[in-house]
Design a protein around this motif. Sequence first.
Motif, PDB file in Angstrom:
ATOM      1  N   LYS A 185     -50.995  30.600 -74.351  1.00 33.68           N
ATOM      2  CA  LYS A 185     -51.809  31.643 -74.216  1.00 33.68           C
ATOM      3  C   LYS A 185     -53.316  31.731 -74.488  1.00 33.68           C
ATOM      4  CE  LYS A 185     -51.811  36.836 -74.419  1.00 33.68           C
ATOM      5  NZ  LYS A 185     -51.220  38.007 -75.151  1.00 33.68           N
ATOM      6  N   SER A 186     -53.525  31.014 -75.653  1.00 30.63           N
ATOM      7  CA  SER A 186     -55.034  30.911 -75.827  1.00 30.63           C
ATOM      8  C   SER A 186     -55.784  29.850 -75.566  1.00 30.63           C
ATOM      9  CB  SER A 186     -54.802  30.975 -77.621  1.00 30.63           C
ATOM     10  OG  SER A 186     -54.174  29.363 -77.745  1.00 30.63           O
ATOM     11  N   LYS A 187     -55.053  28.956 -74.910  1.00 31.19           N
ATOM     12  CA  LYS A 187     -55.698  27.744 -74.108  1.00 31.19           C
ATOM     13  C   LYS A 187     -55.377  27.825 -72.716  1.00 31.19           C
ATOM     14  CE  LYS A 187     -55.864  24.984 -78.308  1.00 31.19           C
ATOM     15  NZ  LYS A 187     -55.386  23.851 -79.127  1.00 31.19           N
ATOM     16  N   TRP A 217     -48.492  33.423 -71.342  1.00 29.13           N
ATOM     17  CA  TRP A 217     -49.363  32.045 -71.129  1.00 29.13           C
ATOM     18  C   TRP A 217     -50.474  32.789 -70.238  1.00 29.13           C
ATOM     19  CZ3 TRP A 217     -49.271  29.845 -65.918  1.00 29.13           C
ATOM     20  CH2 TRP A 217     -48.226  30.394 -65.174  1.00 29.13           C
ATOM     21  N   SER A 218     -51.694  32.026 -70.127  1.00 28.77           N
ATOM     22  CA  SER A 218     -52.860  32.393 -69.265  1.00 28.77           C
ATOM     23  C   SER A 218     -53.274  31.379 -68.446  1.00 28.77           C
ATOM     24  CB  SER A 218     -53.685  32.891 -70.076  1.00 28.77           C
ATOM     25  OG  SER A 218     -54.478  32.141 -70.964  1.00 28.77           O
ATOM     26  N   GLU A 260     -52.971  36.750 -67.024  1.00 29.58           N
ATOM     27  CA  GLU A 260     -52.234  36.737 -68.011  1.00 29.58           C
ATOM     28  C   GLU A 260     -50.750  36.539 -67.315  1.00 29.58           C
ATOM     29  OE1 GLU A 260     -52.924  37.446 -71.526  1.00 29.58           O
ATOM     30  OE2 GLU A 260     -55.119  37.027 -71.033  1.00 29.58           O
ATOM     31  N   GLU A 266     -47.357  28.906 -78.529  1.00 29.67           N
ATOM     32  CA  GLU A 266     -48.678  29.670 -78.722  1.00 29.67           C
ATOM     33  C   GLU A 266     -49.591  29.417 -78.299  1.00 29.67           C
ATOM     34  OE1 GLU A 266     -46.497  28.347 -81.090  1.00 29.67           O
ATOM     35  OE2 GLU A 266     -45.283  30.058 -81.642  1.00 29.67           O
ATOM     36  N   SER A 267     -49.901  28.056 -78.020  1.00 31.32           N
ATOM     37  CA  SER A 267     -51.356  27.562 -77.334  1.00 31.32           C
ATOM     38  C   SER A 267     -51.276  27.900 -75.765  1.00 31.32           C
ATOM     39  CB  SER A 267     -51.441  26.141 -77.554  1.00 31.32           C
ATOM     40  OG  SER A 267     -50.307  25.320 -76.723  1.00 31.32           O
TER      41      SER A 267
END
Length: 200
Positions: free
Chosen positions: A92-94, A191-192, A173, A89-90
């Motif tokens: 994409k957000s980090k 992820w990003s 992204e 989950e992290s």
Amino acid sequence: MASAGDEDLVASKTDGFKVGEKKTVEEYAKLDQNDESLNRWKASLGISNSPALPVDPKDTRRCVIHSLALEVPGRSDITIDLSVPGALESLKSKPFSIKEGAKFRMKASFKVQHDVLSGLKYLQVVKRKGIRVSKDEEMLGSYAPNTQEKPVYEKKFAEDEAPSGMMARGHYEAVSKFVDDDDHTHLKFEWSFDIAKDWK
């Protein structure tokens, strides 16, 4: 219902190629034991006399991805330990940063259990502002279940180079997945990352 980008994350197919008949590790080990070239092929898959690793019978996964890493010459690896809760989950957000023009390669650490894994591939689609800028496919190979002699596999991908220039800098992204010859998805994640003027 298929999620956005699923049509992009389809492995390429070779005309005329058919996935071979499924065999257990024991069947492969006994197959034509006196055939030297077949024995070399079996050894390249990791089929050996080393005792198998114990596997939880409730864990039906054939391929377990332990970690993903970004390897950059002269820098410490950026490693994502996927056994940590919330790691996927992290991603994409980090986002992490890659210096423009930097050469890098990804590597995956994984184990195979229960049965031979045929034709493991890594697929990746990268988008910027919703527009696809790249689609990559990396053949990782076929693997026997891990043994006490070889408890983990590590595969380094082909070297890549980050884009450079003012127009290339910014946020990207990506959607990636690990899939095999049977089109079974072993892991799919979003992820990003950011392309920046320098390392952060």
